[in-house]
Motif scaffolding. Structure first.
Motif, PDB file in Angstrom:
ATOM      1  N   GLY A   1       0.774  -1.232   0.000  1.00 32.90           N
ATOM      2  CA  GLY A   1       0.000   0.000   0.000  1.00 32.90           C
ATOM      3  C   GLY A   1       0.805   1.281   0.000  1.00 32.90           C
ATOM      4  O   GLY A   1       1.961   1.335   0.421  1.00 32.90           O
ATOM      5  N   ASP A   2       0.182   2.323  -0.512  1.00 31.26           N
ATOM      6  CA  ASP A   2       0.766   3.668  -0.625  1.00 31.26           C
ATOM      7  C   ASP A   2       2.081   3.645  -1.403  1.00 31.26           C
ATOM      8  O   ASP A   2       3.038   4.345  -1.059  1.00 31.26           O
TER       9      ASP A   2
ATOM     10  N   VAL B   1       4.462 -10.462  -8.007  1.00 31.22           N
ATOM     11  CA  VAL B   1       4.302  -9.141  -7.400  1.00 31.22           C
ATOM     12  C   VAL B   1       2.842  -8.972  -6.996  1.00 31.22           C
ATOM     13  O   VAL B   1       1.947  -9.006  -7.846  1.00 31.22           O
ATOM     14  N   ILE B   2       2.607  -8.813  -5.698  1.00 31.18           N
ATOM     15  CA  ILE B   2       1.248  -8.645  -5.176  1.00 31.18           C
ATOM     16  C   ILE B   2       1.125  -7.234  -4.628  1.00 31.18           C
ATOM     17  O   ILE B   2       1.769  -6.880  -3.643  1.00 31.18           O
ATOM     18  N   TYR B   3       0.311  -6.436  -5.290  1.00 28.33           N
ATOM     19  CA  TYR B   3       0.118  -5.032  -4.923  1.00 28.33           C
ATOM     20  C   TYR B   3      -1.142  -4.924  -4.065  1.00 28.33           C
ATOM     21  O   TYR B   3      -2.250  -5.096  -4.547  1.00 28.33           O
ATOM     22  N   VAL B   4      -0.946  -4.643  -2.769  1.00 26.17           N
ATOM     23  CA  VAL B   4      -2.049  -4.447  -1.832  1.00 26.17           C
ATOM     24  C   VAL B   4      -2.315  -2.951  -1.730  1.00 26.17           C
ATOM     25  O   VAL B   4      -1.425  -2.179  -1.373  1.00 26.17           O
ATOM     26  N   THR B   5      -3.511  -2.525  -2.063  1.00 26.75           N
ATOM     27  CA  THR B   5      -3.814  -1.093  -2.139  1.00 26.75           C
ATOM     28  C   THR B   5      -3.858  -0.451  -0.745  1.00 26.75           C
ATOM     29  O   THR B   5      -4.194  -1.095   0.245  1.00 26.75           O
ATOM     30  N   GLY B   6      -3.525   0.842  -0.701  1.00 22.89           N
ATOM     31  CA  GLY B   6      -3.585   1.617   0.528  1.00 22.89           C
ATOM     32  C   GLY B   6      -4.479   2.828   0.361  1.00 22.89           C
ATOM     33  O   GLY B   6      -5.179   2.973  -0.641  1.00 22.89           O
TER      34      GLY B   6
ATOM     35  N   GLU C   1      -5.690   4.675  -3.151  1.00 18.88           N
ATOM     36  CA  GLU C   1      -7.027   4.088  -3.120  1.00 18.88           C
ATOM     37  C   GLU C   1      -7.730   4.160  -4.475  1.00 18.88           C
ATOM     38  O   GLU C   1      -8.705   3.433  -4.706  1.00 18.88           O
ATOM     39  N   PHE C   2      -7.220   5.007  -5.389  1.00 19.09           N
ATOM     40  CA  PHE C   2      -7.807   5.063  -6.728  1.00 19.09           C
ATOM     41  C   PHE C   2      -7.665   3.719  -7.445  1.00 19.09           C
ATOM     42  O   PHE C   2      -8.389   3.440  -8.405  1.00 19.09           O
ATOM     43  N   LEU C   3      -6.767   2.867  -6.971  1.00 25.27           N
ATOM     44  CA  LEU C   3      -6.581   1.551  -7.580  1.00 25.27           C
ATOM     45  C   LEU C   3      -7.566   0.518  -7.042  1.00 25.27           C
ATOM     46  O   LEU C   3      -7.689  -0.572  -7.612  1.00 25.27           O
ATOM     47  N   ARG C   4      -8.289   0.836  -5.966  1.00 23.72           N
ATOM     48  CA  ARG C   4      -9.171  -0.149  -5.357  1.00 23.72           C
ATOM     49  C   ARG C   4     -10.338  -0.527  -6.261  1.00 23.72           C
ATOM     50  O   ARG C   4     -10.906  -1.607  -6.114  1.00 23.72           O
TER      51      ARG C   4
END
Length: 271
Positions: free
Chosen positions: A51-52, A86-91, A95-98
Motif C-alpha cells: 500500500g501507498d 508481485v502482489i500489490y495491496v492497495t492503501g 485508493e484510486f486503484l481499489r
C-alpha cells in the motif's frame, strides 16, 4: 517453486519474500534511489507492495515524477518479468486503484488484502492498515491536516540528511525519531497495533504484515505476530522472509552502519 528460483546465477541474495510499503512515489520525500538499490540486491520468489506505493493524494495537486521514481517501477516490472510474483495491496494514498481490485496482469496481482503462508506454516494477513486508523476512516479532513504537518517534518528530514551525506554520515530519520518522542504519536501507534491484532485474532490469523503508520516493527501483540514494513520516505525499511520462514526487519541505517564497520575493519586488517 516458481521460475524466480531457477534464474541464472547472480550475486543477489536469494530470499523467499519481500514486503515494502509506503513508498509514496510522486512525492519529493520518496527515497527512490535507496529503494532501487535495495531491490537490486535481492532475488525474491514473491514481493508484496503493502500500500501507498504511488501517492495519488499528492499527484492530484501537481505532477512530480523524476527518473528515480520511474526506475523503481522498472525494477519491479523487471522482477516480475524474471519470475517474481508481485502482489500489490492497495492503501489509502493509492485508493484510486481499489476499483481495479483482483486485476491480474501476468505476474502482477492487484488486491485489497492478501493471505501469506510462511515457509514454516504461519498464516499472515497482509493489509495496508488504513482500515484500522480511526482518523483516516472517520475524519478524512483531520487525516489531510495531519498529512500537511507530516510533510513539514519530512522537509526538515530531507535537508538534514542532505548535509549528513555531504559530511559522510549515514541516513538518519528525524521524523521517525520525533514519532518515538511525542506521546500522542506513541499512543496512536499502540492503538493501531491493538486494533489490527484484534482483527487477526477474530479471523484466525497467526500474524499480520501491514504498513500505513510509517513505523517499522516486529513484535508480539497478544497472541498475534505484528510485522510492520515501515516506509521508504523516512525510515527506509522492509521485511524479508528467508527460506526457513524467519522474517527479519531491514533498516537502511543499520545496513549502512554495518557496511561502514566492515570497511573500517578491512582497512586496518593486515594485508
Amino acid at each position: 517453486m516458481t521460475h524466480a528460483q531457477f534464474c541464472r546465477p547472480s550475486n543477489k541474495q536469494r530470499v523467499r519474500t519481500l514486503w515494502i510499503s509506503d513508498v509514496h512515489l510522486g512525492t519529493r520525500d520518496c527515497q527512490a534511489e535507496h529503494l532501487s538499490r535495495f531491490l537490486k540486491a535481492y532475488h525474491a520468489d514473491r514481493i508484496y507492495l503493502v500500500g501507498d506505493i504511488i501517492d495519488g493524494w499528492k499527484l492530484r495537486s501537481g505532477i512530480y515524477w523524476p527518473q528515480a521514481h520511474t526506475n523503481v517501477i522498472r525494477r519491479l516490472l523487471t522482477m516480475s518479468k524474471r519470475g517474481t510474483e508481485v502482489i500489490y495491496v492497495t492503501g489509502n494514498h493509492d485508493e484510486f486503484l481499489r476499483r481495479y481490485s483482483k486485476l491480474m496482469l501476468g505476474n502482477i496481482h492487484l488486491v485489497d488484502e492478501a493471505e501469506h503462508l510462511t515457509a514454516d506454516g504461519r498464516r499472515l494477513l497482509v493489509v495496508h492498515g488504513d482500515q484500522f486508523d480511526v482518523i483516516t476512516r472517520c475524519h478524512r479532513w483531520l487525516a489531510f491536516l495531519g498529512d500537511r504537518a507530516y510533510e513539514i517534518s519530512l522537509v526538515l528530514n530531507r535537508w538534514l540528511n542532505h548535509w549528513r551525506a555531504r559530511y559522510g554520515y549515514g541516513y538518519w530519520s528525524l521524523s521517525a525519531y520525533l514519532k518515538h518522542k511525542v506521546k500522542g504519536a506513541v499512543n496512536f501507534i499502540s492503538d493501531f497495533e491493538q486494533a489490527i491484532a484484534h482483527e487477526c485474532t477474530r479471523r484466525g490469523f497467526q500474524g499480520v504484515v501491514c504498513g500505513h503508520i510509517h513505523h517499522a516493527e516486529i513484535r508480539q501483540v497478544g497472541e498475534v505476530e505484528y510485522l510492520n514494513c515501515g516506509d521508504w520516505v523516512e525510515s527506509c525499511t522492509a521485511l524479508i522472509e528467508h527460506w526457513d520462514g524467519q522474517i527479519e526487519l531491514y533498516r537502511l541505517a543499520d545496513a549502512q552502519e554495518a557496511a561502514r564497520s566492515a570497511q573500517a575493519q578491512a582497512s586496518v586488517s593486515p594485508s
